[in-house]
Write a protein that holds these residues in place. Sequence first.
Motif, PDB file in Angstrom:
ATOM      1  N   UNK A  47      -3.540   3.906   8.908  1.00  0.00           N
ATOM      2  CA  UNK A  47      -3.207   4.898   9.929  1.00  0.00           C
ATOM      3  C   UNK A  47      -4.256   6.006   9.980  1.00  0.00           C
ATOM      4  N   UNK A  48      -4.648   6.521   8.821  1.00  0.00           N
ATOM      5  CA  UNK A  48      -5.638   7.592   8.782  1.00  0.00           C
ATOM      6  C   UNK A  48      -7.015   7.106   9.237  1.00  0.00           C
ATOM      7  N   UNK A  49      -7.374   5.883   8.868  1.00  0.00           N
ATOM      8  CA  UNK A  49      -8.684   5.358   9.268  1.00  0.00           C
ATOM      9  C   UNK A  49      -8.756   5.141  10.772  1.00  0.00           C
ATOM     10  N   UNK A  50      -7.644   4.751  11.384  1.00  0.00           N
ATOM     11  CA  UNK A  50      -7.643   4.594  12.843  1.00  0.00           C
ATOM     12  C   UNK A  50      -7.956   5.917  13.521  1.00  0.00           C
ATOM     13  N   UNK A  54     -14.672   4.710   4.227  1.00  0.00           N
ATOM     14  CA  UNK A  54     -13.480   5.240   3.569  1.00  0.00           C
ATOM     15  C   UNK A  54     -13.590   4.965   2.076  1.00  0.00           C
ATOM     16  N   UNK A  55     -13.198   5.949   1.280  1.00  0.00           N
ATOM     17  CA  UNK A  55     -13.067   5.763  -0.164  1.00  0.00           C
ATOM     18  C   UNK A  55     -11.584   5.853  -0.495  1.00  0.00           C
ATOM     19  N   UNK A  56     -11.009   4.739  -0.928  1.00  0.00           N
ATOM     20  CA  UNK A  56      -9.609   4.706  -1.350  1.00  0.00           C
ATOM     21  C   UNK A  56      -9.590   5.049  -2.834  1.00  0.00           C
ATOM     22  N   UNK A  57      -9.048   6.204  -3.149  1.00  0.00           N
ATOM     23  CA  UNK A  57      -9.155   6.767  -4.492  1.00  0.00           C
ATOM     24  C   UNK A  57      -7.970   6.346  -5.355  1.00  0.00           C
ATOM     25  N   UNK A  58      -7.822   7.011  -6.473  1.00  0.00           N
ATOM     26  CA  UNK A  58      -6.784   6.739  -7.466  1.00  0.00           C
ATOM     27  C   UNK A  58      -5.410   6.588  -6.810  1.00  0.00           C
ATOM     28  N   UNK A  59      -4.663   5.586  -7.245  1.00  0.00           N
ATOM     29  CA  UNK A  59      -3.323   5.348  -6.749  1.00  0.00           C
ATOM     30  C   UNK A  59      -3.111   3.943  -6.228  1.00  0.00           C
ATOM     31  N   UNK A  92     -14.232  -0.533  12.090  1.00  0.00           N
ATOM     32  CA  UNK A  92     -15.613  -0.071  12.026  1.00  0.00           C
ATOM     33  C   UNK A  92     -15.969   0.622  10.737  1.00  0.00           C
ATOM     34  N   UNK A  93     -15.148   0.422   9.688  1.00  0.00           N
ATOM     35  CA  UNK A  93     -15.340   1.120   8.418  1.00  0.00           C
ATOM     36  C   UNK A  93     -15.951   0.217   7.360  1.00  0.00           C
ATOM     37  N   UNK A 119       2.322  -2.332  -5.572  1.00  0.00           N
ATOM     38  CA  UNK A 119       3.224  -2.927  -4.586  1.00  0.00           C
ATOM     39  C   UNK A 119       2.970  -2.443  -3.163  1.00  0.00           C
ATOM     40  N   UNK A 120       2.332  -1.277  -3.021  1.00  0.00           N
ATOM     41  CA  UNK A 120       2.093  -0.748  -1.681  1.00  0.00           C
ATOM     42  C   UNK A 120       0.749  -1.195  -1.108  1.00  0.00           C
ATOM     43  N   UNK A 121       0.085  -2.099  -1.816  1.00  0.00           N
ATOM     44  CA  UNK A 121      -1.086  -2.810  -1.299  1.00  0.00           C
ATOM     45  C   UNK A 121      -0.821  -4.308  -1.494  1.00  0.00           C
ATOM     46  N   UNK A 122       0.156  -4.876  -0.751  1.00  0.00           N
ATOM     47  CA  UNK A 122       0.627  -6.230  -1.039  1.00  0.00           C
ATOM     48  C   UNK A 122      -0.388  -7.327  -0.759  1.00  0.00           C
ATOM     49  N   UNK A 123      -1.313  -7.102   0.171  1.00  0.00           N
ATOM     50  CA  UNK A 123      -2.348  -8.095   0.484  1.00  0.00           C
ATOM     51  C   UNK A 123      -3.653  -7.341   0.662  1.00  0.00           C
ATOM     52  N   UNK A 124      -4.360  -7.146  -0.439  1.00  0.00           N
ATOM     53  CA  UNK A 124      -5.551  -6.304  -0.412  1.00  0.00           C
ATOM     54  C   UNK A 124      -6.627  -6.891   0.499  1.00  0.00           C
ATOM     55  N   UNK A 125      -6.806  -8.200   0.487  1.00  0.00           N
ATOM     56  CA  UNK A 125      -7.850  -8.816   1.313  1.00  0.00           C
ATOM     57  C   UNK A 125      -7.590  -8.561   2.791  1.00  0.00           C
ATOM     58  N   UNK A 126      -6.356  -8.775   3.223  1.00  0.00           N
ATOM     59  CA  UNK A 126      -6.026  -8.560   4.634  1.00  0.00           C
ATOM     60  C   UNK A 126      -6.116  -7.083   4.996  1.00  0.00           C
ATOM     61  N   UNK A 127      -5.686  -6.225   4.080  1.00  0.00           N
ATOM     62  CA  UNK A 127      -5.759  -4.773   4.317  1.00  0.00           C
ATOM     63  C   UNK A 127      -7.206  -4.326   4.489  1.00  0.00           C
ATOM     64  N   UNK A 128      -8.078  -4.746   3.584  1.00  0.00           N
ATOM     65  CA  UNK A 128      -9.493  -4.371   3.682  1.00  0.00           C
ATOM     66  C   UNK A 128     -10.075  -4.840   5.009  1.00  0.00           C
ATOM     67  N   UNK A 129      -9.720  -6.053   5.406  1.00  0.00           N
ATOM     68  CA  UNK A 129     -10.240  -6.591   6.669  1.00  0.00           C
ATOM     69  C   UNK A 129      -9.759  -5.758   7.861  1.00  0.00           C
ATOM     70  N   UNK A 130      -8.513  -5.327   7.850  1.00  0.00           N
ATOM     71  CA  UNK A 130      -8.005  -4.517   8.964  1.00  0.00           C
ATOM     72  C   UNK A 130      -8.755  -3.192   9.061  1.00  0.00           C
ATOM     73  N   UNK A 131      -9.055  -2.576   7.921  1.00  0.00           N
ATOM     74  CA  UNK A 131      -9.813  -1.323   7.931  1.00  0.00           C
ATOM     75  C   UNK A 131     -11.253  -1.562   8.396  1.00  0.00           C
ATOM     76  N   UNK A 132     -11.858  -2.632   7.915  1.00  0.00           N
ATOM     77  CA  UNK A 132     -13.223  -2.942   8.342  1.00  0.00           C
ATOM     78  C   UNK A 132     -13.290  -3.236   9.834  1.00  0.00           C
ATOM     79  N   UNK A 133     -12.239  -3.822  10.379  1.00  0.00           N
ATOM     80  CA  UNK A 133     -12.214  -4.102  11.816  1.00  0.00           C
ATOM     81  C   UNK A 133     -12.183  -2.826  12.655  1.00  0.00           C
TER      82      UNK A 133
END
Length: 413
Positions: free
Chosen positions: A29-32, A42-47, A88-89, A72-86
Amino acid sequence: MASPDCAFDAVYSTWYVFHQDISAAAVETECALAATLGMRTVIVDDGWQIDLPLGNRPWNGYRLCGDWKPGRHFPDMTAHVKRVQDLGFRYMMWYSVPFVGKDSRNFSRFRGKFLPVECSGGHVLDPRFPEVREFIVRTYEDAVRNWDIDGLKLDFIGRFTLKDGVADPAIAENYAGRDIKSIPLAVDALLMSVKERLFALKPDVLIEFRQPYIGPAIRRFGNMLRANDCPLSMVENRTRIARIRLTAGKTAVHSDMLQWRNDETPENAALTILNSIFGVIQYSVGLGKLPESHRRMMAHWIGFAAKHKDALVKGRFIPRLPAADYPILEGEGEMERVIGVYEPNLIVSIGRTDRPVYLLNGTMTDSLAVDLPKAPKTVETFDTFGARCASQMPDAGLVSLQIPVSGYAKVTW
């Protein structure tokens, strides 16, 4: 280590705005929103590695570091990273390099291979063991390979040390299991392996370190050097950026993450940006709750920094008056000169009239005292949103140039 051009792009950091209370949904949401303002990293920090419910997570320090599995709040890291990269990040992740926490599964695995020092529940690995170095390097390799992340924020390497007066356990053990006797040389070997193996996977990988360990040696291993934590202190950020720039050569130098109160005026909020603009700026404000006027101001200055990066963060850098915390900073590229002024009642020398000069007003007043070697051809004045304001046409000599608070003037001859 070369700093690719993307190392000079504005950064969104999750640290100050979220601390450890973070989720994939919040990052996306914030990256959008950040993308609409011109941020590209984006740098995803501690947590991200904490497997606890969100909302008022108890501060447990680094007790949960060391396994480096998504919570648990990053259930699919690969898909999440791809959505952020899409969006433009480029996606970077935080790791506390030396720490293995008491509550991690790897704590028992490395028992007997820690240095006799602890930091907020995180025990410090002894890098002189080859299996310790391999574990750390493999952890980062797997993250880049499996999740396709673009970089790492490697934190706390200064904690690979013994406190004064504490005996080195390796001596009593006759260095058993350790293939390097010196802790600093072991850290050197570790970071060289990290660099070489990550570079083999992704040649433009981004690696950030922060200020306690700056200088010629660390530039071999990272391409982003950040000012140490100084939240809400504009002066500290400015001076730390200046000090790193003096030792960093062509390495990208970053600010500590910026934050401000939502009820500040846009001009006051912009002062934090102007004080850090001779470094690559990292932002850590909650964009979803930020007033629209603040977002407009941010978008302007992010665009200004990108347009003038050759002078601001890549060119010849001259920090003035170090004993007074550098109240005047100057950057020069082939086509222009940018001067930031941060204290009132200083006389600003404009320098040679061989190129356009931008004067940034970070003084909290609406004018600068400027020494003009000859009368300018044009003076254009802008407010903190980049909107053109009424301008004056001064003669040569010492003049009071009217510039809005957190605005700027462009002077040409």
